[in-house]
Design a protein around this motif. Structure first.
Motif, PDB file in Angstrom:
ATOM      1  N   ALA A 209     -14.027   6.581  -9.916  1.00 45.29           N
ATOM      2  CA  ALA A 209     -15.162   5.750 -10.310  1.00 45.29           C
ATOM      3  C   ALA A 209     -16.021   6.438 -11.366  1.00 45.29           C
ATOM      4  O   ALA A 209     -16.466   5.801 -12.332  1.00 45.29           O
ATOM      5  N   LEU A 210     -16.251   7.734 -11.218  1.00 44.49           N
ATOM      6  CA  LEU A 210     -17.059   8.470 -12.193  1.00 44.49           C
ATOM      7  C   LEU A 210     -16.381   8.496 -13.563  1.00 44.49           C
ATOM      8  O   LEU A 210     -17.048   8.467 -14.599  1.00 44.49           O
ATOM      9  N   ARG A 211     -15.055   8.525 -13.564  1.00 40.08           N
ATOM     10  CA  ARG A 211     -14.328   8.451 -14.835  1.00 40.08           C
ATOM     11  C   ARG A 211     -14.483   7.078 -15.468  1.00 40.08           C
ATOM     12  O   ARG A 211     -14.709   6.948 -16.674  1.00 40.08           O
ATOM     13  N   LEU A 212     -14.362   6.034 -14.639  1.00 43.71           N
ATOM     14  CA  LEU A 212     -14.492   4.676 -15.164  1.00 43.71           C
ATOM     15  C   LEU A 212     -15.895   4.414 -15.701  1.00 43.71           C
ATOM     16  O   LEU A 212     -16.070   3.701 -16.697  1.00 43.71           O
ATOM     17  N   LEU A 213     -16.889   4.978 -15.037  1.00 40.54           N
ATOM     18  CA  LEU A 213     -18.278   4.805 -15.467  1.00 40.54           C
ATOM     19  C   LEU A 213     -18.671   5.768 -16.590  1.00 40.54           C
ATOM     20  O   LEU A 213     -19.818   5.770 -17.026  1.00 40.54           O
ATOM     21  N   ARG A 214     -17.717   6.572 -17.011  1.00 37.29           N
ATOM     22  CA  ARG A 214     -17.917   7.533 -18.109  1.00 37.29           C
ATOM     23  C   ARG A 214     -19.044   8.525 -17.797  1.00 37.29           C
ATOM     24  O   ARG A 214     -19.786   8.951 -18.680  1.00 37.29           O
ATOM     25  N   VAL A 215     -19.182   8.871 -16.516  1.00 33.41           N
ATOM     26  CA  VAL A 215     -20.165   9.867 -16.105  1.00 33.41           C
ATOM     27  C   VAL A 215     -19.606  11.265 -16.326  1.00 33.41           C
ATOM     28  O   VAL A 215     -20.267  12.133 -16.901  1.00 33.41           O
ATOM     29  N   ARG A 216     -18.369  11.474 -15.849  1.00 33.31           N
ATOM     30  CA  ARG A 216     -17.713  12.766 -16.037  1.00 33.31           C
ATOM     31  C   ARG A 216     -16.213  12.610 -15.856  1.00 33.31           C
ATOM     32  O   ARG A 216     -15.773  11.848 -14.987  1.00 33.31           O
ATOM     33  N   GLU A 217     -15.441  13.318 -16.655  1.00 31.17           N
ATOM     34  CA  GLU A 217     -13.980  13.269 -16.574  1.00 31.17           C
ATOM     35  C   GLU A 217     -13.489  14.246 -15.499  1.00 31.17           C
ATOM     36  O   GLU A 217     -13.012  15.339 -15.793  1.00 31.17           O
ATOM     37  N   ILE A 218     -13.638  13.860 -14.253  1.00 29.67           N
ATOM     38  CA  ILE A 218     -13.191  14.712 -13.152  1.00 29.67           C
ATOM     39  C   ILE A 218     -11.665  14.709 -13.101  1.00 29.67           C
ATOM     40  O   ILE A 218     -11.047  13.645 -13.104  1.00 29.67           O
ATOM     41  N   PRO A 219     -11.023  15.879 -13.053  1.00 25.95           N
ATOM     42  CA  PRO A 219      -9.553  15.944 -12.997  1.00 25.95           C
ATOM     43  C   PRO A 219      -9.045  15.567 -11.608  1.00 25.95           C
ATOM     44  O   PRO A 219      -8.645  16.426 -10.817  1.00 25.95           O
TER      45      PRO A 219
END
Length: 241
Positions: A209-219
């Protein structure tokens, strides 16, 4: 196979629809997907308070199991470079399945492949549905998951394109492997193990979700081994009681 078909159909419809949407609309769709993914993760995270898990390892241990699973799994995944390998697979598929060229198109394909693969293959329905299917107890859970994934694939593909359709390969490998595991196991995992696995999976969905929301690119792919570590830590903690 039903799940694969719904992903492919949904992705195909999403690609047809996506070309008619502006970039702003695509971004709004992606944000909506991110928020819904957070909701799914929040509902799954309640598994950390599951009575079966507390009864097996104690009231204070579930959080430690989740923490330990993410730490150990993250270390293993980073050493194995799982995130790079998954992205590399996405780039390889993009080069062979589409004619789009350029770094922006490739990145869009890879992001769609990675995000969709993780969303489709880390939830509790993936594990429980596939295991029950392998045990001959019916595929009702997988049929439900297939319907949900079809709608999700449509929305994802409207923003990310054909990379979402490529995630059908991940569905085949992961769910097919779990179904085979169900055949070999002869019984489902104990409730405590499933609860721990679901709780860890919910945090992986938060990362998606954080990746989709462009908050952070968590691996997130680097954290996937945590799904294997969680049941092992539950068994270890239960043995110490």
């Amino acid at each position: 196979m039903v799940n694969v078909v719904t992903v492919l159909v949904g992705a195909g419809l999403g690609v047809l629809l996506g070309h008619r949407l502006t970039q702003r609309t695509r971004d709004v769709v992606t944000d909506g997907l991110g928020l819904v993914t957070l909701l799914i993760a929040a509902l799954s995270a309640a598994s950390v308070t599951d009575p079966a898990l507390s009864a097996a390892i104690g009231d204070s241990a579930p959080m430690l199991v989740v923490l330990g699973s993410l730490l150990v799994g993250g270390i293993v995944g980073s050493l194995l470079r799982l995130e790079q390998r998954v992205e590399g697979l996405g780039a390889w598929l993009q080069a062979r399945l589409t004619r789009e060229e350029g770094s922006a198109e490739r990145r869009r394909f890879v992001e769609g492949f990675v995000a969709a693969s993780l969303l489709f293959c880390t939830g509790p329905l993936t594990v429980l549905g596939s295991l029950n299917d392998g045990l001959g107890r019916g595929a009702d859970q997988l049929f439900l998951k297939a319907a949900l994934d079809g709608f999700a694939a449509l929305a994802f593909a409207a923003s990310f394109g054909w990379g979402v359709a490529a995630s059908a390969l991940t569905v085949v490998v992961v769910q097919g492997g779990l179904t085979v595991a169900g055949v070999l196991l002869g019984d489902v995992l104990p409730d405590a193990h499933v609860a721990a696995l679901t709780a860890v999976g919910s945090l992986l969905l938060v990362g998606v979700a954080l990746r989709l929301l462009r908050v952070r690119e968590i691996p997130v792919a680097d954290l996937l081994p945590a799904l294997v570590v969680a049941p092992l830590l539950v068994s270890f903690a239960a043995a110490l009681r």
